[in-house]
Structures are given as C-alpha cells and as structure tokens.
Scaffold this motif. Structure first.
Motif, PDB file in Angstrom:
ATOM      1  N   GLU A 472       0.832  -1.210   0.000  1.00  0.00           N
ATOM      2  CA  GLU A 472       0.000   0.000   0.000  1.00  0.00           C
ATOM      3  C   GLU A 472       0.863   1.256   0.000  1.00  0.00           C
ATOM      4  N   ALA A 475       2.173   1.833  -3.473  1.00  0.00           N
ATOM      5  CA  ALA A 475       1.105   2.324  -4.351  1.00  0.00           C
ATOM      6  C   ALA A 475       0.812   3.796  -4.077  1.00  0.00           C
ATOM      7  N   ARG A 476       0.859   4.196  -2.802  1.00  0.00           N
ATOM      8  CA  ARG A 476       0.616   5.601  -2.467  1.00  0.00           C
ATOM      9  C   ARG A 476       1.699   6.492  -3.062  1.00  0.00           C
ATOM     10  N   TYR A 480      -2.148   6.978  -6.810  1.00  0.00           N
ATOM     11  CA  TYR A 480      -3.281   6.169  -7.273  1.00  0.00           C
ATOM     12  C   TYR A 480      -3.743   6.597  -8.668  1.00  0.00           C
TER      13      TYR A 480
END
Length: 817
Positions: A472, A475-476, A480
């Motif tokens: 996560e 991905a941040r 996004y």
C-alpha cells in the motif's frame, strides 16, 4: 484533522498551488475533505491606531475617533464599539474599502457618511465584521507593534487556507502538521525541515518520584519539573491564531502550549500543577469503585471492564492515562511550579476507553492509534522551550529530565516480495522503485535477497505489520492516479443455485410482491423488549453500546418492526406493511469458533413481517376492511408456496393468546404468526392491533424441486359433504382425518368452502328440532376424486366418500349434516 496551509509549508514547501497540494495529498490516501479560506474576501482594510477618542455630542454610545493609518492626515471616524479607546491598534476600513458579503451575498462598500451630524471617513472593524470569528463584542485589538497602514490581510495572514483531512485509522502518523509534512516531502521530493530540540539549561536535579506498576499500560514515562513560572501572562497571538485554525480554542498559556505541541508534533502531553501532587505518581490500572473528576467537569467511576489506565498520587486518581487529566492537579492562574509529562501508552490500553465514558479527546484519538515512543524527551524539551519563552521569569528553574523505559515496543521487521507487489498493484514495479518509495517515507528498507526487501518499521508507524501494508505504501508513492486501468481477469464459471433452495433476494421479491416494504434496523435493542416482548431472559448484553437504550442483541425481529410501525403511525400513516430479513442472536455454548460462527453464540437468520391498517389500498369497488389474522396467514402461505404449512394454536409473549399460531413444515416448527398482544398494543398506543409473523429464513429458502406429471386423461369428480363437529375441532384436524382415510387412494384434494354456526339463542328461547347445538359448527368440504389411467366408477366414488365420513366420525366424532 484541520490545520493552516502556511504551517504545513513552514516544514515542507513544494512549488505547488493550494489545489495541487490538496490533490497530491488526496491521491496519496490523505483525503483533503475541505479547503476553506481563513477569512472571506475583503479589501481596503489596514492597520490603524486610535489617537483620540471623544464622546459624540449627540449620542451616548458613540465616540468620535481620530485614527492614524500611516497617512499624512488623521481620519475622523465615528465608532460605537465599547473598547474604542486611545492607544489601541485596530483594523480600519478606509473609504472605498469592501467588507465581506452580508446576508444578501453582496459586499458592503465603505463610503463617507454622517452619524448624528458628525462626518465619518471610514469604519473600525471587529473580528466578526472581518469574518474571522463570531466575536462581535468590540473592535479587534491588534498587537502594539502592528505596522500602521499595512494591509490587514497581509498582517494577519488571512489569505491562508485551512486544510481538513479525513484520515483513516492506519494514518496515525499524519495526525500532526509535521507528520503531514513528512508525507508531503516523500511525495514531492521537497526537502523536509529538520527539527531541533535544544536542551534547556538544567538548574536542579529534582525529580518527581514516578512508579510504573503496569508495564502493559505504559512503555515509557518521561517528565520534568519546572519551578517559578508565570501563568498570568497571555498566550501569544501567533499561537492563539494557529490553535484557532486547528479548531482549538485558546484556554491558558500552559494548556495552549501543550495543545500546540500536540498539533505540531502529534505528541499529546499533560502539565500538572506540581504543588497539587501529593507524594509521587503511580502509573497503574484503575480499581473498581475509584472515582475521578476530569478537566471537563465530569466525574467518572472506574469499572472492572474494560481495564482503564490511570495516573494516581498518594491521595487518589489524578488523570485518565492517555485520555484526559484530572481537575485536582489542573494548572490555573495561581500555578507556580509545574510537572511536564510525556508518556507512551500502548494503543490497546487506550482504545475504546473514551467511548466507554461517553466522551472523546484529541489525546485519546491519537494514543489509541499509536504515538511514537521514541521522542518523549525531545518533545518535553520543545514544551520546556515554549514554557520558558512564554511563561518564563528570571527565577524560573528547569529540573533534570526523568525518563523511564520499562517496556519499549520491539521494532517489527516485514519482508516484501517485489513480484507480489507488482501483482497486487497491477503494474510492473522494480526493486529500486520499491526501495526509493519506502526509504522516502522514512521506512528503512534493505535488500534481503534478490527480489525481496526487508523493512524495519520505525517507531512512528504502528500500521506496518504485513507485506500488504508495504504494498500500500508503494502504491501511495506511485500515486493512485498513475495506476493503470485494467479489467479484472477471471474464469467465467457461473455458480448455480441448487433447485431445492431459493435466494434471500427471491424472498424479498416475493414479500414486495405481496405489498410489504423492506426495512433495515439495528441488531441492538432495548433490554425490556428482550425480556417482555421476546421472552428472552438470557439476552446478550453489549459491553460498549452505541446508545444507552440499545444495550442488548435482539433475539426477535418483531420489536424492530413495531418500532418502525410506531414511527410511521406517529406521522399519520394509515396503512403499514413492512418486513425485515435479519440476524438474531442467542447464547449457545455448543457453537464452536469458525470462519462463519462465534464461539458460544448462535446467529440464525429470520424473516419477519407486519401488517397494519386496511387490508387493501383504498378503492371505490369494495368497502374498507381492517387487516386480520387470516390476511397475514395467507401471505405466509403464499411466501412458503408450494410448500404447505400447517398452523396450530400456540402462545408467544408478543402475540394475542387466542389469535396466535405456530407455523409447521413437515411437523417442524419454523415460526409464529398472530395478532399483537393487547398489552403491547396499549403500551405502543396503537389504534388497532397489527398482525405479525416471524419465520426461520432457512425454512423459507427451501423449496420443492418440480416433478413432471402427465395431465390426467379423465375429468375429476367432485363431491361435497357437510359434517357437524364440535367448535373446538380445527381445520387442520379435519384435513388430517380426510387424508388418513384416503391414503394411497383416489382423493386428489379436499377444500373447506363453508362454515356454518348456529344463531345464538336469547334467554328463554329453545333450539329448533334437528338444529346444531351452541357448541357445534357445520363444515362443508369439497372432495376432488380422480384416477390417472381410467374413469371412476360410482361404487369407487361412493366408497371413497364413505371412507372419509367414517374416518371423520371415528377420529373427531363428526356426523353428516
């Protein structure tokens, strides 16, 4: 969380506009919920100083002021503010200035005017008139060093923007301005301003005795004594403004300093009045029956569950650990000596305690999510620095730091597979990209082996526990908005439902077709409902109910439907038909723990319905009749069709004793149908009794698999019989006897089509010869007879009818009418 943009840019100032900055944070998971200006638009308002203020000759409440705004001449301005006096500096709207829009949405323009015969060349402004606060008690007084003639928007930094972030619980490290700046630096590559915590000069080695008795509550406790502080001073305006823009009202210098550091660094702390502490401090779990008066004025009592952490002295409790301080040791205007405390409280030891006592605090909100245990002493140094700047005197003495670390949390190491990260994110990522993203966030990442990265979570990241947490974060950092749009890939293999069952949606559809509307209600209900309405004396009590009256889990859906009915009836609804599919809850020690069950609790699904008012919608073709037991009984039969339920008289705590039936399928009870008990009808103040049903959903979902049968080649033969039976004989007994008489024979169906009861006799009247007795009734039944292969003969028909009559006579004492 709310903060001003200028404070954020003090630590990290990327070359982005306000909107771009908000978008960057939002796309990194820090959702910017609102962007609000600090003040509405206005122009032409400058800093002025009142040089002269004399009484207006024709008005008691007005003063004629001579105001210096840095120009060649003083301005003559008439003012009615109670604090208009010589020497103060205030916002002054000059001629041509535009004040914020009023109620009509139009800006107010300043012109030369006359007030009671005296000309006024401007307007002196309050904070409310500038749209800064709602305070309209007088003019907004500015500091004495405010430069005359400077634009007020510039001087007060009113072109600033308030950011309101909606943070998820895993982003506790962003519950401070510096924490958000750290994220912004990682996202944009802009340098983050390093913090420095200069150590205060220590004048004594005094330490307050502190004993940590519960190491599962407190892992680190740091504190310092500071003597001879001046609490009579005023909090600096810059701090008041920043706190206000974080949504915090200024209280007093010491409290404001503590709050300021909390918003700045995310560190909740507490400042005690040292002279009010008896002996030393003890950090422990609270004991049942102990009481504490909090700073908010509430007095709480400690329970056995949940365990609550406290700080106590020799006389009793002083504060709730990690939540709120106590009134007994609170600082005041008379405080001279203080004790500054900063501790690390384990999140699980704080979580849920605020709700248990029906209030919440900024400190509790942060501690239950996790606060960095590493920098307690540094943050005390920061508080000490502000105390010396604001409240310091020549006699102020700073004592040595006391730092106890009985149970510091161990660092967690999590490994990340680069291939796994690429698969979850849905786009190719390299090992170097992962390393850069993680290290940029302050997550020390190293290569454990090719394709595997090892990360030791820093002390301020309580949310890094699994490989997915690291995915996560990557991905941040990628953003996004930069993730590719790709359709999911999955094999097309439809899941077919077995023919002998139907879906809950089909049940909802069937009930909607019968005229019912679905409701969704809380599973938490009043304890009284469970004890009296559902007859459940072993209700499951909630440890932490969302409301005082919703204290137990429901074991019946009927109470929820009655509440919906009452809500609608109170709003003049004449006809109500509602249903609910929901779960009910029972204690059951035989239930084991599994993926779908909770040990010790049985949680079956039920479907329940309620009908109230007219049986049909209002129409001209038929007279209005009230819904009765048989209307809802028919709905239940339609819902269960083609299964044929049996109804037998029964009792239920919520239903009328003489108008309630148990519903059976294949001899197994699956629920109840009946009219509401008169006691409950009176208590709920209903004009008529609603008719209700509640069934086990598993039984309702079952259905018969259709079986092919050829169409009969020969016509059915119908015969009607009328038998006289006792009033107590039920329809079910009649049908059971008829079925028993013709098992395996030619009877295809039997339908009751008429019921006759004798007219009640008046006093002195005698019944006619051959008529029915008062305790008898006549039932007319139509028998349908047939054979699949041939036509029936008269002898067969007569024999079948006679067998039915004989069975009725033998089993029920019936006689032909």
């Amino acid at each position: 969380m709310q903060f001003p943009e200028s404070w954020l840019r003090q630590y990290c100032n990327p070359s982005l506009t306000t909107q771009e900055l908000a978008d960057t944070l939002t796309m990194a998971g820090l959702e910017v919920e609102e962007l609000d200006p600090v003040a509405p638009p206005f122009t032409g308002i400058v800093v002025g100083e009142i040089k002269e203020a004399v009484q207006h000759p024709d008005a008691d409440r007005l003063r004629v002021c001579q105001v210096d705004v840095g120009g060649p001449e003083l301005l003559n301005i008439v003012c009615g503010a109670p604090n208009a006096r010589v020497g103060i500096r205030i916002p002054c709207a000059t001629v041509g200035a535009e004040l914020p829009p009023g109620a009509d949405g139009k800006p107010f323009k300043i012109k030369i005017g006359k007030l009671r015969g005296v000309q006024s060349f401007g307007m002196l402004c309050s904070a409310k008139e500038l749209g800064i606060t709602d305070d309209h008690g007088g003019l907004l007084e500015l500091p004495a060093d405010a430069p005359l003639g400077q634009n007020v928007r510039e001087y007060l930094n009113l072109d600033d923007t308030l950011f309101t972030l909606k943070l998820t619980p895993n982003l506790a490290h962003c519950l401070s301005v510096y924490g958000v700046a750290r994220e912004l630096s990682a996202l944009t590559g802009t340098p983050l301003k390093a913090l420095s915590f200069p150590a205060a000069a220590v004048a004594s080695q005094d330490k307050l005795p502190v004993k940590i008795e519960a190491t599962d509550l407190c892992g680190r406790f740091s504190g310092r004594i500071v003597r001879n502080v001046n609490t009579q001073v005023k909090t600096p305006q810059w701090m008041v403004d920043r706190l206000a823009r974080c949504g915090q009202r200024a209280v007093s210098p010491l409290v404001d300093i503590s709050n300021y550091v909390m918003f700045e660094l995310g560190r909740p702390s507490h400042i005690f009045d040292l002279d009010k502490i008896s002996g030393g401090l003890s950090v422990r779990w609270g004991k049942q029956g102990e009481t504490l008066k909090l700073l908010n004025g509430n007095t709480i009592e400690i329970d056995d569950f949940p365990k609550v952490g406290v700080i106590a002295d020799a006389h009793g409790l002083e504060s709730l650990a990690g939540i709120m301080g106590g009134d007994a040791t609170a600082v005041s205007d008379d405080t001279k000596n203080i004790y500054i405390e900063a501790a690390f409280w384990f999140p699980k030891a704080v979580a849920g305690r605020s709700r248990h006592f029906n209030f919440s605090t900024d400190a509790g909100h942060r501690f239950e999510r996790g606060v960095d245990p590493q920098f307690t002493t540094e943050h005390i140094e920061r508080i000490t620095q502000l105390v010396l700047e604001i409240c310091g005197t020549p006699e102020t003495q700073v004592a040595a730091m006391d730092d106890q670390q009985p149970n510091m949390p161990a660092p967690k190491t999590v490994q990340l597979r680069v291939a796994r990260a690429a698969k979850v994110i849905g786009m190719p990522v390299t090992q170097q990209q992962c390393l850069d993203a993680l290290n940029g966030l302050g997550l020390p990442a190293t290569v454990a082996q090719e394709g595997v990265i090892s990360v030791t979570a820093p002390t301020f990241r309580f949310d890094i526990n699994l490989e997915e947490d690291l995915v996560e974060e990557i991905a941040r950092m990628i953003g996004y908005e930069n993730l590719p749009t790709s359709k999911p890939l999955a094999p097309i293999s439809p899941k077919l439902r077995a023919e002998n069952s139907r879906s809950p949606y089909a049940v909802r559809h069937a009930l909607a077709g019968l005229g019912y509307q679905e409701t969704i209600n809380f599973s938490f209900v009043e304890e009284k409902w469970e004890q009296e309405l559902a007859g459940n004396s072993q209700a499951i009590k909630l440890l932490n109910p969302i409301a005082s009256h919703l204290s137990v889990m429901r074991s019946s859906l009927l109470g929820s439907l009655l509440q919906v009915l009452k809500f609608n009836v109170d709003r003049k609804a004449q006809r109500v038909r509602v249903f609910e599919l929901g779960r009910v809850f029972f204690k059951d020690d035989s239930v084991a723990e599994s993926d779908t069950t909770v040990k010790g609790f049985h949680q079956p699904m039920r479907v329940a319905g309620l009908a109230y008012g007219a049986a049909d919608q209002l129409q001209w073709g038929r007279s209005e009749t009230k819904v009765d037991f048989y209307d809802v009984k028919g709905d239940v039969e339609a819902l269960l069709a083609p299964l044929k339920p049996v109804f037998e008289a029964a009792e239920h705590p919520a239903l009328h004793p003489g108008r309630c039936a148990r519903v059976l399928l294949d001899g197994k009870a699956i629920g109840f149908v009946g009219e509401l008990h008169p006691q409950w009808r009176q208590e709920w103040d209903l004009a008529q009794a609603p008719v209700m049903f509640e069934l086990a959903l598993d039984a309702v979902l079952a259905r018969q698999v259709p079986v092919f049968a050829p169409v009969a080649k020969h016509q059915m033969v119908e015969r009607d019989i009328a038998v006289v039976v006792k009033e107590t004989v039920t329809h079910a007994q009649i049908m059971q006897a008829i079925t028993a008489a013709s098992a395996g024979a030619i009877l295809r169906s039997a339908v009751l089509f008429d019921v006759f009861r004798p007219k009640k006799l008046k006093a002195g009247e005698e019944a006619a010869a051959g008529s029915l007795a008062q305790d008898e009734k006549s039932l007319a039944v139509r028998l349908s007879l047939g054979h699949d292969e041939r036509a029936l003969e008269d002898t067969e028909i007569e024999a079948a009818v006679q067998a039915v009559v004989e069975q009725l006579t033998q089993s029920l004492g019936a006689r032909l009418r």
